[in-house]
Motif scaffolding. Structure first.
Motif, short mmCIF file in Angstrom:
data_model
loop_
_atom_site.label_atom_id
_atom_site.label_comp_id
_atom_site.label_asym_id
_atom_site.label_seq_id
_atom_site.Cartn_x
_atom_site.Cartn_y
_atom_site.Cartn_z
N TYR A 8 -6.99 -10.67 17.16
CA TYR A 8 -6.11 -12.11 17.63
C TYR A 8 -5.68 -11.38 15.70
O TYR A 8 -4.47 -11.90 15.48
N ALA A 9 -6.40 -11.71 15.63
CA ALA A 9 -6.22 -11.40 13.82
C ALA A 9 -4.84 -10.36 13.23
O ALA A 9 -4.09 -10.71 12.78
N LEU A 10 -6.18 -9.11 13.71
CA LEU A 10 -4.93 -7.86 13.63
C LEU A 10 -3.47 -8.52 14.58
O LEU A 10 -1.79 -7.60 14.28
N ARG A 11 -3.42 -8.77 15.58
CA ARG A 11 -2.21 -9.21 16.49
C ARG A 11 -1.48 -9.54 15.33
O ARG A 11 -0.08 -9.26 15.81
N ILE A 12 -1.90 -10.77 15.35
CA ILE A 12 -1.38 -11.82 14.73
C ILE A 12 -0.24 -10.98 12.87
O ILE A 12 0.57 -11.34 12.27
N TYR A 13 -1.47 -10.36 12.62
CA TYR A 13 -0.99 -9.73 10.78
C TYR A 13 0.33 -8.47 11.13
O TYR A 13 0.93 -8.62 10.26
N HIS A 14 0.44 -7.71 11.97
CA HIS A 14 1.14 -6.82 12.52
C HIS A 14 2.69 -7.61 13.09
O HIS A 14 3.18 -7.07 12.71
N ARG A 15 2.55 -8.61 13.39
CA ARG A 15 3.73 -9.78 14.17
C ARG A 15 3.89 -10.05 12.91
O ARG A 15 5.52 -10.48 12.91
N LEU A 16 3.87 -11.03 11.93
CA LEU A 16 4.02 -11.28 10.28
C LEU A 16 4.79 -9.84 9.77
O LEU A 16 5.11 -10.03 9.17
N VAL A 17 4.28 -8.57 9.92
CA VAL A 17 4.24 -7.47 8.93
C VAL A 17 5.98 -7.75 9.36
O VAL A 17 6.97 -6.74 9.27
N ASN A 18 6.15 -7.30 10.76
CA ASN A 18 6.86 -6.75 12.23
C ASN A 18 8.02 -7.21 11.60
O ASN A 18 9.10 -7.36 11.39
N THR A 19 7.77 -8.99 11.17
CA THR A 19 8.77 -9.78 11.24
C THR A 19 9.45 -10.56 9.82
O THR A 19 10.52 -11.08 9.87
N GLY A 20 9.28 -9.46 9.03
CA GLY A 20 9.22 -9.70 7.41
C GLY A 20 8.62 -10.82 6.43
O GLY A 20 8.57 -10.98 5.64
N TRP A 21 7.55 -11.61 7.10
CA TRP A 21 6.98 -12.14 6.18
C TRP A 21 6.01 -11.94 5.23
O TRP A 21 5.41 -12.30 4.06
N LEU A 22 4.89 -10.53 5.67
CA LEU A 22 4.56 -10.04 4.50
C LEU A 22 4.68 -8.38 4.48
O LEU A 22 5.85 -8.31 5.56
N VAL A 23 5.34 -8.14 3.25
CA VAL A 23 4.98 -6.57 2.89
C VAL A 23 4.03 -5.75 3.02
O VAL A 23 3.26 -6.22 2.31
N GLU A 24 4.14 -4.82 3.70
CA GLU A 24 2.59 -3.63 3.24
C GLU A 24 3.34 -3.02 2.03
O GLU A 24 4.08 -2.17 1.91
N GLU A 25 2.02 -2.61 0.59
CA GLU A 25 2.28 -1.58 0.26
C GLU A 25 1.21 -1.11 -0.31
O GLU A 25 0.05 -1.25 -0.20
N GLN A 26 1.18 0.97 0.09
CA GLN A 26 0.61 1.67 0.01
C GLN A 26 -0.09 2.79 -0.91
O GLN A 26 0.95 3.41 -0.80
N GLU A 27 -1.00 2.60 -1.62
CA GLU A 27 -1.15 3.80 -2.71
C GLU A 27 -2.32 4.46 -2.50
O GLU A 27 -3.28 3.56 -2.44
N LEU A 28 -1.95 6.33 -1.81
CA LEU A 28 -2.95 6.73 -1.85
C LEU A 28 -4.13 6.20 -0.21
O LEU A 28 -3.33 5.88 0.55
N TYR A 29 -5.26 5.19 -0.50
CA TYR A 29 -5.68 4.88 0.92
C TYR A 29 -5.78 3.18 0.56
O TYR A 29 -6.68 3.00 1.48
N ARG A 30 -5.23 2.73 -0.18
CA ARG A 30 -5.05 1.64 -0.61
C ARG A 30 -3.90 1.17 -0.07
O ARG A 30 -3.20 0.81 -0.51
N VAL A 31 -3.97 -0.37 1.06
CA VAL A 31 -2.79 -1.02 1.31
C VAL A 31 -2.98 -2.49 0.98
O VAL A 31 -3.84 -3.39 1.03
N SER A 32 -2.11 -2.50 0.54
CA SER A 32 -1.70 -4.48 -0.72
C SER A 32 -1.07 -4.60 0.24
O SER A 32 0.30 -4.09 1.27
N VAL A 33 -1.07 -6.40 0.12
CA VAL A 33 0.19 -7.00 0.62
C VAL A 33 0.73 -7.73 -0.31
O VAL A 33 0.08 -8.90 -1.01
#
Length: 463
Positions: free
Chosen positions: A80-105
């Motif tokens: 459930y947490a992963l589904r809600i997280y991807h929903r928030l990323v897809n709608t623009g509430w959260l923004v992901e930034e990737q540096e090598l293997y580290r993903v920041s939000v």
């Protein structure tokens, strides 16, 4: 455009069938991103753990498929947490930034401001006006003392005044809409519950009771108005405050003066008509409380089940356009004119009383001074007694009682207390060390003032 800085899909997450889960998650994520003591850029794992914590607090979990997705239906809290997280990323509430293997939000400033506003709207609650009014007064006093250095705080006072005025309007409109909603309801339980849940917990001012007392938060209104009017009427102060505005905001002098004048007028306008708006709020509040009190009074009864019976009668009668004639109830009289509760009378405030200073006549002041001097003369102190003895003895080594002179009230009091020097305590030891009072058994009348035992005052040897 109003929403040109927001993604087009921003509100899709809050309008879908899963909006209850999204709202709960966003409410808790607001605290995570608003933590001023930590880095605003979070790890992806931290955000997912926060979402899982929110889902653990919910009673039920139900995910509705809104569109074809590559994910399977969630079965665990982590799913459930992963589904809600991807929903928030897809709608623009959260923004992901990737540096090598580290993903920041992170959240963009526009999204963060939107979320903060939504959280404030959902938890607007009560306010305490005492602190707001005191902060406005403190800022104005600071500007009056140091206009050139702290003049910019005038804009903060004006902004607080405008926010304060807007909140009063919100309270007025909120009570009015709540009153119409409750008056239209035919369910007594809903009326009483709505009064406590919506009005007492949501709209009422935290320090509303203090408005009618001497310690009310608006007792500094006169000082606030005086400071604001002084800034407008004093060209020198106005120029110094405008200079501070110009330096801080990098604008021209004309624009700065216009801003200072607007801020002062907003403060004056807010605190000049505050009484009228408080009276309207009080009027709506009185009607609302009376409606709830009357409803609760009709529901209250010492007979078991009577409250439900009366509530059922009221609900049944409300279905008719015209009230039916209840012929069988007239003899019973359990609902009739005698049982109708009398509404409490509204307590009117006392009329204002003009305070006028009382002038004291010169004759009364003279009599008061005479009485004060007389009481001071009657007080016996060791310095007075010692001064009287030194003045009477001068250079003599001994002196008889009849040789003492009595020329004033102070002299009479000191002469009368010469006989009691030995019982005046430790403070009179200095007199006892210098003089000795020697009594005889004979009584004499001294200057037709007092009759006492004869005595001689002998100066003790300095050796």
């Amino acid at each position: 455009m109003l929403f040109k800085h927001l993604p087009d899909e921003i509100f899709q997450a809050l309008s879908g069938s899963n909006k209850i889960l999204i709202e709960a998650v966003l409410y808790d994520l607001a605290e995570v991103f608003y933590d001023h003591a930590e880095d605003p850029i979070k790890d992806k794992s931290t955000i997912i753990e926060s979402i899982e914590d929110t889902l653990h607090k919910l009673d039920t979990l139900s995910w509705q498929e809104e569109q074809k997705e590559s994910f399977d239906s969630p079965k665990t809290i982590h799913d459930y947490a992963l589904r809600i997280y991807h929903r928030l990323v897809n709608t623009g509430w959260l923004v992901e930034e990737q540096e090598l293997y580290r993903v920041s939000v992170l959240m963009t400033p526009q999204i963060s401001m939107l979320l903060r506003s939504l959280v404030e709207i959902s938890s607007h609650g009560k306010r305490n006006y005492g602190a707001t009014v005191l902060s406005i007064l403190s800022n104005l006093e600071s500007v009056a003392k140091h206009p050139k250095e702290r003049g910019v705080t005038l804009s903060q006072s004006a902004e607080a005044s405008r926010d304060f005025s807007a909140h009063l309007n919100q309270i007025l409109l909120g009570i009015r809409s709540l009153q119409q909603e409750l008056f239209a309801s035919r369910d007594p339980k809903a009326i009483v519950a709505g009064f406590f849940d919506l009005f007492v917990e949501g709209i009422l001012i935290a320090d509303y009771k203090t408005i009618k007392t001497s310690n009310n938060p608006f007792r500094f209104r006169r000082q606030i108005l005086e400071h604001a009017q002084e800034f407008l009427s004093n060209p020198e102060t106005m120029g110094q405050v405008a200079q501070c505005y110009m330096d801080q905001q990098l604008i021209s002098m004309a624009e700065a003066q216009a801003l200072v004048e607007k801020d002062c007028r907003d403060i004056i306008l807010t605190f000049s008509n505050i009484e009228q708006r408080l009276e309207r709020i009080d009027e709506y509040r009185y009607r609302l409380e009376k409606r709830a009190a009357d409803t609760a009074r009709y529901m209250d009864s010492s007979r078991p089940g009577m409250a439900n019976k009366v509530a059922g009668i009221i609900a049944d009668v409300a279905k008719f356009d015209s009230l039916p004639v209840l012929k069988q109830v007239i003899g019973a009289k359990f609902v009739g004119m005698e049982s109708a509760a009398q509404p409490t009378k509204r307590r009117e405030p006392p009329p204002p009383r003009i305070m006028t200073p009382t002038e004291v006549s010169a004759e009364a002041i003279k009599v008061r001074d005479q009485q004060r001097r007389f009481h001071e003369a009657r007080q016996v102190t060791i310095p007075k007694l010692q001064s009287y003895l030194e003045r009477q003895m001068e250079t003599k080594d001994d002196k008889h009682i009849l040789d003492f002179s009595i020329e004033s009230v102070e002299d009479f009091v000191c002469f009368d207390h010469l006989r009691y020097v030995g019982s005046l305590g430790v403070s009179a030891k200095k007199i006892e060390n210098s003089f000795e009072i020697q009594f005889t058994d004979q009584f004499l009348d001294v200057h037709n003032f007092v009759e006492c035992r004869e005595f001689n005052v002998v100066r003790r040897s300095r050796a």
